[in-house]
Each structure stands twice: as C-alpha cells, then as structure tokens.
Design a protein around this motif. Sequence first.
Motif, PDB file in Angstrom:
ATOM      1  N   GLY A 121       5.041  17.093  -4.251  1.00 33.64           N
ATOM      2  CA  GLY A 121       4.945  16.796  -5.674  1.00 33.64           C
ATOM      3  C   GLY A 121       3.705  16.030  -6.067  1.00 33.64           C
ATOM      4  N   GLY A 122       2.990  15.474  -5.056  1.00 33.30           N
ATOM      5  CA  GLY A 122       1.746  14.764  -5.331  1.00 33.30           C
ATOM      6  C   GLY A 122       1.920  13.459  -6.083  1.00 33.30           C
ATOM      7  N   GLY A 123       3.120  12.935  -6.121  1.00 36.87           N
ATOM      8  CA  GLY A 123       3.372  11.686  -6.840  1.00 36.87           C
ATOM      9  C   GLY A 123       3.179  10.461  -5.967  1.00 36.87           C
ATOM     10  N   ARG A 124       3.458   9.294  -6.550  1.00 38.63           N
ATOM     11  CA  ARG A 124       3.351   8.033  -5.820  1.00 38.63           C
ATOM     12  C   ARG A 124       4.660   7.278  -5.941  1.00 38.63           C
ATOM     13  NH1 ARG A 124      -1.272   4.641  -8.109  1.00 38.63           N
ATOM     14  NH2 ARG A 124      -0.316   5.345 -10.055  1.00 38.63           N
ATOM     15  N   GLN A 125       4.977   6.498  -4.919  1.00 37.76           N
ATOM     16  CA  GLN A 125       6.226   5.741  -4.892  1.00 37.76           C
ATOM     17  C   GLN A 125       6.293   4.725  -6.022  1.00 37.76           C
ATOM     18  OE1 GLN A 125       8.999   6.039  -2.903  1.00 37.76           O
ATOM     19  NE2 GLN A 125       9.865   4.465  -4.260  1.00 37.76           N
ATOM     20  N   ILE A 126       5.139   4.186  -6.418  1.00 33.90           N
ATOM     21  CA  ILE A 126       5.108   3.161  -7.459  1.00 33.90           C
ATOM     22  C   ILE A 126       5.710   3.665  -8.762  1.00 33.90           C
ATOM     23  CG2 ILE A 126       2.770   3.784  -8.201  1.00 33.90           C
ATOM     24  CD1 ILE A 126       4.247   0.232  -8.074  1.00 33.90           C
ATOM     25  N   THR A 127       5.534   4.956  -9.047  1.00 34.38           N
ATOM     26  CA  THR A 127       6.094   5.531 -10.273  1.00 34.38           C
ATOM     27  C   THR A 127       7.617   5.497 -10.243  1.00 34.38           C
ATOM     28  OG1 THR A 127       4.193   7.029 -10.437  1.00 34.38           O
ATOM     29  CG2 THR A 127       6.134   7.568 -11.760  1.00 34.38           C
ATOM     30  N   THR A 128       8.183   5.894  -9.112  1.00 33.13           N
ATOM     31  CA  THR A 128       9.641   5.873  -8.956  1.00 33.13           C
ATOM     32  C   THR A 128      10.166   4.439  -8.973  1.00 33.13           C
ATOM     33  OG1 THR A 128       9.520   7.875  -7.605  1.00 33.13           O
ATOM     34  CG2 THR A 128      11.545   6.588  -7.477  1.00 33.13           C
ATOM     35  N   SER A 129       9.447   3.543  -8.308  1.00 30.23           N
ATOM     36  CA  SER A 129       9.885   2.149  -8.227  1.00 30.23           C
ATOM     37  C   SER A 129       9.936   1.487  -9.595  1.00 30.23           C
ATOM     38  CB  SER A 129       8.940   1.354  -7.311  1.00 30.23           C
ATOM     39  OG  SER A 129       8.973   1.858  -5.991  1.00 30.23           O
ATOM     40  N   LEU A 130       8.912   1.730 -10.413  1.00 31.15           N
ATOM     41  CA  LEU A 130       8.872   1.116 -11.740  1.00 31.15           C
ATOM     42  C   LEU A 130       9.832   1.793 -12.713  1.00 31.15           C
ATOM     43  CD1 LEU A 130       5.057   0.393 -12.165  1.00 31.15           C
ATOM     44  CD2 LEU A 130       6.896  -1.200 -11.594  1.00 31.15           C
ATOM     45  N   THR A 131      10.232   3.004 -12.405  1.00 29.63           N
ATOM     46  CA  THR A 131      11.269   3.652 -13.207  1.00 29.63           C
ATOM     47  C   THR A 131      12.619   2.993 -12.928  1.00 29.63           C
ATOM     48  OG1 THR A 131      10.088   5.766 -13.180  1.00 29.63           O
ATOM     49  CG2 THR A 131      12.444   5.834 -13.702  1.00 29.63           C
ATOM     50  N   ALA A 132      12.846   2.678 -11.656  1.00 28.77           N
ATOM     51  CA  ALA A 132      14.107   2.038 -11.265  1.00 28.77           C
ATOM     52  C   ALA A 132      14.143   0.569 -11.688  1.00 28.77           C
ATOM     53  CB  ALA A 132      14.303   2.151  -9.758  1.00 28.77           C
ATOM     54  N   VAL A 133      12.980  -0.099 -11.623  1.00 26.96           N
ATOM     55  CA  VAL A 133      12.887  -1.505 -12.018  1.00 26.96           C
ATOM     56  C   VAL A 133      11.751  -1.617 -13.037  1.00 26.96           C
ATOM     57  CG1 VAL A 133      12.636  -3.892 -11.246  1.00 26.96           C
ATOM     58  CG2 VAL A 133      13.610  -2.183  -9.689  1.00 26.96           C
ATOM     59  N   PRO A 134      12.035  -1.427 -14.316  1.00 22.78           N
ATOM     60  CA  PRO A 134      10.987  -1.404 -15.351  1.00 22.78           C
ATOM     61  C   PRO A 134      10.170  -2.691 -15.441  1.00 22.78           C
ATOM     62  CG  PRO A 134      13.054  -0.526 -16.197  1.00 22.78           C
ATOM     63  CD  PRO A 134      13.369  -1.156 -14.873  1.00 22.78           C
ATOM     64  N   SER A 135      10.779  -3.822 -15.160  1.00 22.69           N
ATOM     65  CA  SER A 135      10.052  -5.090 -15.223  1.00 22.69           C
ATOM     66  C   SER A 135       9.115  -5.213 -14.026  1.00 22.69           C
ATOM     67  CB  SER A 135      11.034  -6.266 -15.232  1.00 22.69           C
ATOM     68  OG  SER A 135      10.337  -7.489 -15.087  1.00 22.69           O
ATOM     69  N   ARG A 136       7.821  -5.206 -14.301  1.00 19.87           N
ATOM     70  CA  ARG A 136       6.849  -5.274 -13.213  1.00 19.87           C
ATOM     71  C   ARG A 136       6.926  -6.602 -12.465  1.00 19.87           C
ATOM     72  NH1 ARG A 136       1.199  -2.200 -14.290  1.00 19.87           N
ATOM     73  NH2 ARG A 136       2.037  -0.265 -15.168  1.00 19.87           N
ATOM     74  N   THR A 189       0.702  -6.851 -13.650  1.00 19.63           N
ATOM     75  CA  THR A 189       1.444  -6.662 -14.896  1.00 19.63           C
ATOM     76  C   THR A 189       0.569  -6.199 -16.068  1.00 19.63           C
ATOM     77  OG1 THR A 189       1.153  -9.029 -15.371  1.00 19.63           O
ATOM     78  CG2 THR A 189       3.211  -8.361 -14.308  1.00 19.63           C
ATOM     79  N   ARG A 190      -0.754  -6.340 -15.926  1.00 22.10           N
ATOM     80  CA  ARG A 190      -1.631  -6.009 -17.055  1.00 22.10           C
ATOM     81  C   ARG A 190      -2.366  -4.679 -16.913  1.00 22.10           C
ATOM     82  NH1 ARG A 190      -4.599 -11.640 -19.012  1.00 22.10           N
ATOM     83  NH2 ARG A 190      -2.674 -12.744 -19.602  1.00 22.10           N
ATOM     84  N   ARG A 191      -2.488  -4.160 -15.703  1.00 22.32           N
ATOM     85  CA  ARG A 191      -3.247  -2.925 -15.558  1.00 22.32           C
ATOM     86  C   ARG A 191      -2.318  -1.737 -15.327  1.00 22.32           C
ATOM     87  NH1 ARG A 191      -6.032  -4.014  -9.630  1.00 22.32           N
ATOM     88  NH2 ARG A 191      -4.132  -3.790  -8.370  1.00 22.32           N
ATOM     89  N   ASP A 192      -2.877  -0.545 -15.438  1.00 22.56           N
ATOM     90  CA  ASP A 192      -2.085   0.658 -15.240  1.00 22.56           C
ATOM     91  C   ASP A 192      -1.640   0.752 -13.790  1.00 22.56           C
ATOM     92  OD1 ASP A 192      -2.506   1.355 -17.866  1.00 22.56           O
ATOM     93  OD2 ASP A 192      -4.260   2.608 -17.425  1.00 22.56           O
ATOM     94  N   SER A 210       0.817  -1.220   0.000  1.00 21.67           N
ATOM     95  CA  SER A 210       0.000   0.000   0.000  1.00 21.67           C
ATOM     96  C   SER A 210       0.848   1.266   0.000  1.00 21.67           C
ATOM     97  CB  SER A 210      -0.945   0.006   1.206  1.00 21.67           C
ATOM     98  OG  SER A 210      -0.222   0.009   2.424  1.00 21.67           O
ATOM     99  N   SER A 211       2.056   1.192   0.577  1.00 17.59           N
ATOM    100  CA  SER A 211       2.929   2.376   0.596  1.00 17.59           C
ATOM    101  C   SER A 211       3.322   2.801  -0.808  1.00 17.59           C
ATOM    102  CB  SER A 211       4.185   2.084   1.423  1.00 17.59           C
ATOM    103  OG  SER A 211       4.935   1.015   0.854  1.00 17.59           O
ATOM    104  N   GLU A 212       3.334   1.861  -1.753  1.00 14.42           N
ATOM    105  CA  GLU A 212       3.682   2.182  -3.127  1.00 14.42           C
ATOM    106  C   GLU A 212       2.601   3.034  -3.807  1.00 14.42           C
ATOM    107  OE1 GLU A 212       6.426   1.540  -4.770  1.00 14.42           O
ATOM    108  OE2 GLU A 212       7.421   0.203  -3.330  1.00 14.42           O
ATOM    109  N   HIS A 213       1.362   2.898  -3.349  1.00 10.97           N
ATOM    110  CA  HIS A 213       0.239   3.586  -3.977  1.00 10.97           C
ATOM    111  C   HIS A 213      -0.211   4.822  -3.217  1.00 10.97           C
ATOM    112  CE1 HIS A 213      -0.340   0.332  -6.876  1.00 10.97           C
ATOM    113  NE2 HIS A 213      -0.135  -0.507  -5.874  1.00 10.97           N
ATOM    114  N   PHE A 214       0.468   5.116  -2.119  1.00  7.45           N
ATOM    115  CA  PHE A 214       0.108   6.296  -1.340  1.00  7.45           C
ATOM    116  C   PHE A 214       0.480   7.567  -2.097  1.00  7.45           C
ATOM    117  CE2 PHE A 214       1.180   9.581   1.834  1.00  7.45           C
ATOM    118  CZ  PHE A 214      -0.039   9.673   2.486  1.00  7.45           C
ATOM    119  N   THR A 215      -0.474   8.484  -2.221  1.00  7.37           N
ATOM    120  CA  THR A 215      -0.239   9.743  -2.927  1.00  7.37           C
ATOM    121  C   THR A 215       0.346  10.763  -1.968  1.00  7.37           C
ATOM    122  OG1 THR A 215      -2.107   9.306  -4.404  1.00  7.37           O
ATOM    123  CG2 THR A 215      -1.287  11.570  -4.306  1.00  7.37           C
TER     124      THR A 215
END
Length: 254
Positions: A87-102, A250-253, A76-81
């Motif tokens: 900046g109003g962002g979410r951790q999941i965005t940074t995490s998937l940038t660092a590790v592109p493979s979901r 892996t299939r949803r946004d 849940s911490s990954e989806h916390f806004t």
Amino acid sequence: MRALAAEVSKLASLPAAWIAAAAGVLVPGVVAAITASSTRGAIARGAATVAGADTGYQELAFGVVGAIILGVVAISSEHFTESAESGGGRQITTSLTAVPSRLRFLLAKVAAVAITGAVLAIIASGTTMGVIHVVLGEHTPAMGADDVPRLAGVVCYWVCTALLASGITVLTRHGVVPLAVLIANTSVVSVTYLLTKITPLANYLPDMAGVRMFIRKLPGSTVEISPLTGGLVMTAWVAVLLVVAAISFTRRDA
C-alpha cells in the motif's frame, strides 16, 4: 493506558527491537567475559590482586548501544514507507488515526521506550555481573551498599540514552543518522570524550555526565562530578530535547 499498551505491543513486534535487546545483553556480557578473563590472568601472574572497582560497570556503559537501537527504531519505524504491494503507506498515519492527539501519542511512545529500556538495563546488568562472578570467582569485587545506587544509575543511564535517541529521531524522522552517530560515539570514537580534552564543559554533555552515575574512575578526566549531579544533568538534557521534539512533532506535518 491503552495507548501505552499499544505502543509496547508495537515495539515488541519489531524485529529490530529484539536485535536491540540481544545487543544490549550480549555486548556487555561478552566484553565483560573478555575483560574478566584478562584480569584473572593478571591475578594469576601476580600483576594484580583484585579486579577494579568499575569492573562490570564499564562494560555496561558500552552495552548502552542496545538502548540506542531501541530508542531509534521505536520512532523511525513509524516513518518507514511500506512497499507498493503493502500500500506504500506509513505506520505514523495509522497510529495518529488511532490516537488523534499527537502529544498523547508521543507520550505513550516515550513511556514505552522508557519501560522497555529499563527492563533491558536490568537484564543486562544481572547478566553482566553474573558473567564477572563466574569468570573471576573469589576475585570478584565484593558487592556493597554502594552497588545498589550504582546499578540504579546504570538503569537511569540506559533509559535516558534511549530517550535521547528517540528525541533525536523525532527531529530527524529518520533512523540512519542518529543510529550511526550515537553508536559510533558510544563504541568507536567518543567525540564527547575527545571534547573533554579541549574544554572541561564537555564533561556536562549528557553521556559524559550520565556515566558518572555508576563509573567511579573515568580515565583521563580531571573534573569531579558526583553521581547525583551527573544524573540531574543528563535528565535535564533529556527533558529539554523531548520538549523540543514534542513541539516539533505537534506543529509539523506527519
């Protein structure tokens, strides 16, 4: 390995993870102290001669609340806004940038939860059994060869429960619902236990089957499930849930 190390470090930086650790150690320890004190009083009155075979293990079943919190907050911490100031962002965005493979990211996250859950279970087991020994003294149930697999069952149960909590949170993408439902089912009113009164098949739900790995006498149960079978059933539930969670993730946004 770097992804795993990053996830472990990230988990250790969450205040909620430390709350989970405190709950996992303190809850069974405090309950064990109260239960052991009551047992000691009964022994002193002559109402009992020794502590029950499940002394300590029943308390560890309640202490799994710590593993639940751990599993939920890890996802849940990954989806916390964040706030607008941050900046109003979410951790999941940074995490998937660092590790592109979901899939790789999710595997690292699951592995981090499993490792920390196992460590927490080991610490909680040692603390709880230590409290029982201190309070009961010579009336403490003697440790035997049977206790080694039982304690291993506790660790397995806590890890599986943490993974179940993580898998559910992946699907909901929010921590409130899985946290409330799982904690209530564990510590307040066990819906799964009540279901066993309606149908014997409910004994094969993950928590009811998994607890057989270390609880020998489940109150009110007429269905016999061996520790090995209980562990396999719970592991199967976890595996299926994690596969479904992985497909969804892996299939949803994000």
